[in-house]
Design a protein around this motif. Structure first.
Motif, mmCIF file in Angstrom:
data_model
loop_
_atom_site.group_PDB
_atom_site.id
_atom_site.type_symbol
_atom_site.label_atom_id
_atom_site.label_comp_id
_atom_site.label_asym_id
_atom_site.label_seq_id
_atom_site.Cartn_x
_atom_site.Cartn_y
_atom_site.Cartn_z
ATOM 1 N N ASP A 25 0.867 -1.299 0.054
ATOM 2 C CA ASP A 25 0.079 -0.041 0.075
ATOM 3 C C ASP A 25 0.792 1.268 -0.004
ATOM 4 O OD1 ASP A 25 -2.501 -1.053 -0.228
ATOM 5 O OD2 ASP A 25 -2.967 -0.436 1.896
ATOM 6 N N LEU A 26 1.912 1.045 0.851
ATOM 7 C CA LEU A 26 2.773 2.350 1.064
ATOM 8 C C LEU A 26 3.477 2.691 -0.358
ATOM 9 C CD1 LEU A 26 4.245 3.985 3.596
ATOM 10 C CD2 LEU A 26 6.107 2.422 2.993
ATOM 11 N N LEU A 27 3.755 1.933 -1.277
ATOM 12 C CA LEU A 27 4.518 2.201 -2.461
ATOM 13 C C LEU A 27 3.604 2.448 -3.613
ATOM 14 C CD1 LEU A 27 7.455 -0.655 -1.926
ATOM 15 C CD2 LEU A 27 7.349 1.948 -1.624
ATOM 16 N N VAL A 28 2.254 2.526 -3.338
ATOM 17 C CA VAL A 28 1.181 2.991 -4.546
ATOM 18 C C VAL A 28 1.420 4.419 -4.563
ATOM 19 C CG1 VAL A 28 -1.062 3.329 -4.824
ATOM 20 C CG2 VAL A 28 -0.102 0.975 -4.001
ATOM 21 N N ASP A 29 1.376 4.848 -5.876
ATOM 22 C CA ASP A 29 1.461 6.291 -6.148
ATOM 23 C C ASP A 29 0.410 6.860 -5.362
ATOM 24 O OD1 ASP A 29 1.192 8.929 -7.137
ATOM 25 O OD2 ASP A 29 0.964 8.240 -9.239
ATOM 26 N N PRO A 30 0.464 7.999 -4.479
ATOM 27 C CA PRO A 30 -0.737 8.614 -3.292
ATOM 28 C C PRO A 30 -1.528 9.291 -4.520
ATOM 29 C CG PRO A 30 1.726 9.030 -2.535
ATOM 30 C CD PRO A 30 1.921 8.357 -4.145
ATOM 31 N N ALA A 31 -1.229 9.740 -5.611
ATOM 32 C CA ALA A 31 -2.318 10.422 -6.572
ATOM 33 C C ALA A 31 -3.563 9.253 -6.680
ATOM 34 C CB ALA A 31 -1.366 10.757 -8.001
ATOM 35 N N THR A 32 -3.345 8.175 -6.717
ATOM 36 C CA THR A 32 -4.481 7.213 -6.769
ATOM 37 C C THR A 32 -5.610 7.290 -5.668
ATOM 38 O OG1 THR A 32 -3.224 5.330 -5.685
ATOM 39 C CG2 THR A 32 -3.111 5.663 -8.064
ATOM 40 N N ARG A 33 -5.009 8.267 -4.561
ATOM 41 C CA ARG A 33 -6.139 8.382 -3.462
ATOM 42 C C ARG A 33 -6.180 9.846 -3.537
ATOM 43 N NH1 ARG A 33 -1.484 5.834 -1.469
ATOM 44 N NH2 ARG A 33 -0.348 7.047 0.066
ATOM 45 N N GLY A 34 -5.851 10.417 -4.389
ATOM 46 C CA GLY A 34 -5.982 12.109 -4.337
ATOM 47 C C GLY A 34 -4.915 12.707 -3.434
ATOM 48 N N VAL A 35 -4.166 12.041 -3.049
ATOM 49 C CA VAL A 35 -3.088 12.636 -2.207
ATOM 50 C C VAL A 35 -1.706 13.202 -3.063
ATOM 51 C CG1 VAL A 35 -1.236 12.222 -0.244
ATOM 52 C CG2 VAL A 35 -3.594 11.330 -0.198
ATOM 53 N N HIS A 36 -1.606 14.630 -2.635
ATOM 54 C CA HIS A 36 -0.421 15.078 -3.757
ATOM 55 C C HIS A 36 0.618 15.621 -2.940
ATOM 56 C CE1 HIS A 36 -3.017 14.348 -7.049
ATOM 57 N NE2 HIS A 36 -3.894 14.781 -6.322
ATOM 58 N N ASP A 37 0.604 15.701 -1.454
ATOM 59 C CA ASP A 37 1.641 16.824 -0.885
ATOM 60 C C ASP A 37 2.557 15.648 -0.211
ATOM 61 O OD1 ASP A 37 -0.326 15.088 0.799
ATOM 62 O OD2 ASP A 37 -0.179 16.666 2.535
ATOM 63 N N ILE A 38 2.533 14.475 -0.592
ATOM 64 C CA ILE A 38 3.615 13.336 0.421
ATOM 65 C C ILE A 38 3.554 12.194 -0.622
ATOM 66 C CG2 ILE A 38 1.894 12.299 1.881
ATOM 67 C CD1 ILE A 38 3.726 12.759 4.020
ATOM 68 N N ARG A 39 4.703 11.607 -0.318
ATOM 69 C CA ARG A 39 5.173 10.310 -0.836
ATOM 70 C C ARG A 39 5.837 9.537 0.056
ATOM 71 N NH1 ARG A 39 4.210 9.949 -6.389
ATOM 72 N NH2 ARG A 39 5.365 7.973 -6.377
ATOM 73 N N HIS A 40 5.821 8.176 -0.172
ATOM 74 C CA HIS A 40 6.537 7.229 0.738
ATOM 75 C C HIS A 40 7.583 6.469 0.105
ATOM 76 C CE1 HIS A 40 3.446 8.348 3.816
ATOM 77 N NE2 HIS A 40 2.703 8.033 2.525
ATOM 78 N N THR A 41 8.838 6.199 0.769
ATOM 79 C CA THR A 41 9.614 5.090 0.285
ATOM 80 C C THR A 41 10.244 4.247 1.333
ATOM 81 O OG1 THR A 41 11.699 4.847 -1.511
ATOM 82 C CG2 THR A 41 11.783 6.409 0.033
ATOM 83 N N VAL A 42 10.768 3.098 0.796
ATOM 84 C CA VAL A 42 11.283 2.186 1.916
ATOM 85 C C VAL A 42 12.919 1.991 1.557
ATOM 86 C CG1 VAL A 42 11.578 -0.284 2.474
ATOM 87 C CG2 VAL A 42 9.301 0.690 1.957
ATOM 88 N N VAL A 43 13.427 2.525 2.539
ATOM 89 C CA VAL A 43 15.062 2.658 2.433
ATOM 90 C C VAL A 43 15.794 1.379 3.142
ATOM 91 C CG1 VAL A 43 14.993 5.008 2.289
ATOM 92 C CG2 VAL A 43 15.240 3.967 4.422
ATOM 93 N N ALA A 44 14.968 0.588 4.050
ATOM 94 C CA ALA A 44 15.571 -0.423 4.596
ATOM 95 C C ALA A 44 14.466 -1.344 5.255
ATOM 96 C CB ALA A 44 16.600 -0.119 5.731
ATOM 97 N N ALA A 45 15.054 -2.628 5.489
ATOM 98 C CA ALA A 45 13.991 -3.528 6.356
ATOM 99 C C ALA A 45 15.089 -4.350 7.126
ATOM 100 C CB ALA A 45 13.417 -4.523 5.499
ATOM 101 N N ALA A 46 14.448 -4.986 8.267
ATOM 102 C CA ALA A 46 15.100 -5.965 8.924
ATOM 103 C C ALA A 46 14.268 -7.154 9.429
ATOM 104 C CB ALA A 46 15.639 -5.196 10.364
ATOM 105 N N SER A 47 15.027 -8.323 9.410
ATOM 106 C CA SER A 47 14.226 -9.212 10.167
ATOM 107 C C SER A 47 15.382 -9.863 11.142
ATOM 108 C CB SER A 47 13.988 -10.341 9.129
ATOM 109 O OG SER A 47 13.674 -11.646 9.761
#
Length: 400
Positions: A25-47
């Motif tokens: 969900d996070l990586l979906v283009d926010p414009a698809t939900r009418g959001v234009h002021d913010i974007r998200h990206t993943v820079v790391a993950a840990a297990s």
């Protein structure tokens, strides 16, 4: 731009499933939900199991190729480019994981239930405030447009004085068969299992966001709680819990309010996908009621019924890339329709905006309210002599 660090799973826990759903969900283009002021990206993950497991996670969610994979959470929190860490380990591990992140100076979005008990939650809140960091319990349902609408209708007075709420979030399972070894997070006390913390948090979410959050902060008061509980004999966790909450309110505002919040793992409040089971949530006021259809954690339908004869049905489908996109998301083995998001992006948007704006907690659930809900669940467990192993109830630093 929000740079996200992920704590997707602890060992081989199935909790990794919610991290996959969230991140897709996070990586979906926010414009698809009418959001234009913010974007998200993943820079790391840990297990905690291995860096290769973290890399598998990154590959599965199609994270950017630059995202780093770590085999320990201690390594993750040292990553310099992380704005916020999303924690999706079992409830039993939230306190230790979140404390590690906060002590390392990282903002935190932590899955529900926030912690195992209120004492742990209070320490996390204190640590976040001490270090001037953002901290939020990831109760995604609160941030849905549907939930915002329901709260606005209550606050506007359309229901009159709300006096009673019924909220049910239950799932039909046969734990003796599907979790026969007792190790699954739903029934394992070592992972803070049971219906209350995993499912009942949503029943309480609807009760609190309609009867408590909507009151003026200066006048609202904690509820009194009585409860009933049935325990699951093989492991001792709760399998069915029902709570009666009384919220004090000034007589001029309608007097005290009642709520019945129930949860269980034996029966369902959503026996089919057509909605014939009726609403899972009923918010009743002196002028009518608001109904919310199940599942309580991801509702997509409301009905307003007023005593003057007004009836308003609304559908609240989750946005996403849409049909023809070839993109799918869901939870576990259940996939949503093609191109339909799961709805976890709304809480991510709120967390991102808070960081950009310099706010230190969520807009629709304060940290103090998260602590209060943990206190309610503490009291329910106290009434039935239900404690988890000391290593996960403790506020001391321990290795899990």
């Amino acid at each position: 731009m929000g740079h996200i660090g992920q704590v997707p799973a602890n060992g081989g826990s199935a909790t990794g499933g919610i991290a996959i759903t969230f991140t897709k969900d996070l990586l979906v283009d926010p414009a698809t939900r009418g959001v234009h002021d913010i974007r998200h990206t993943v820079v790391a993950a840990a297990s905690s199991s291995s860096a290769s497991r973290a890399q598998e996670f990154l590959n599965e969610v199609k994270a950017p190729s630059t995202a780093k994979a770590y085999g320990s959470y201690a390594e993750l929190v040292q990553h310099p480019d992380i704005d916020i860490v999303y924690i999706a380990t079992p409830h039993s591990h939230h306190y230790q994981n979140a404390l590690l992140c906060l002590e390392a100076g990282k903002n935190v979005l932590c899955e529900k239930a926030f912690t195992v008990n209120a004492a742990q939650a209070k320490i996390l809140v204190h640590k976040a405030r001490e270090k001037n960091l953002f901290l939020m319990e990831a109760v995604w349902t609160r941030y849905f447009p549907l939930s915002v609408y329901v709260r606005e209708e209550i606050s506007s007075g359309r229901l009159g004085h709300v006096v009673r709420v019924f909220a049910d979030n239950s799932r039909p399972s046969h734990p003796e068969k599907v979790w026969s070894d007792g190790k699954h997070r739903m029934v394992n006390p070592e992972l803070a299992g049971g219906a209350l913390l995993d499912l009942g948090i949503y029943s309480l979410t609807w009760v609190f966001q309609t009867l408590y959050t909507t009151q003026a902060p200066a006048s609202r008061q904690p509820p009194k709680v009585v409860s009933s509980m049935v325990k699951y004999p093989p492991t001792g966790v709760d399998e069915t819990t029902t709570m009666l909450l009384t919220f004090p309110r000034d007589p001029e505002q309608g007097g005290d309010m009642h709520a019945v919040a129930t949860t269980g793992m034996r029966t369902s409040n959503n026996t089919d996908e057509k909605g014939t089971s009726g609403p899972a949530i009923r918010i009743q006021g002196t002028k009518g009621e608001m109904q919310v259809w199940p599942p309580a954690y991801r509702p997509t339908k409301t009905r307003l019924i007023l005593m003057d004869g007004t009836t308003e049905d609304k559908e609240w489908p989750q946005p996403g890339p849409g049909k023809g996109s070839g993109w799918f998301n869901g939870f576990g083995k259940t996939m949503n329709a093609e191109g339909e998001g799961h709805g976890m992006f709304w809480e991510a948007d709120e967390a991102g905006r808070a960081i950009v704006e310099g706010r230190k907690e969520g807009k629709y659930e304060s940290l103090d309210e998260s602590v209060l809900i943990m206190e309610v669940m503490d009291e329910v467990r106290r009434q039935h002599g239900f404690r988890y192993p000391e290593k996960i109830e403790t506020t001391e630093r321990v290795e899990l």
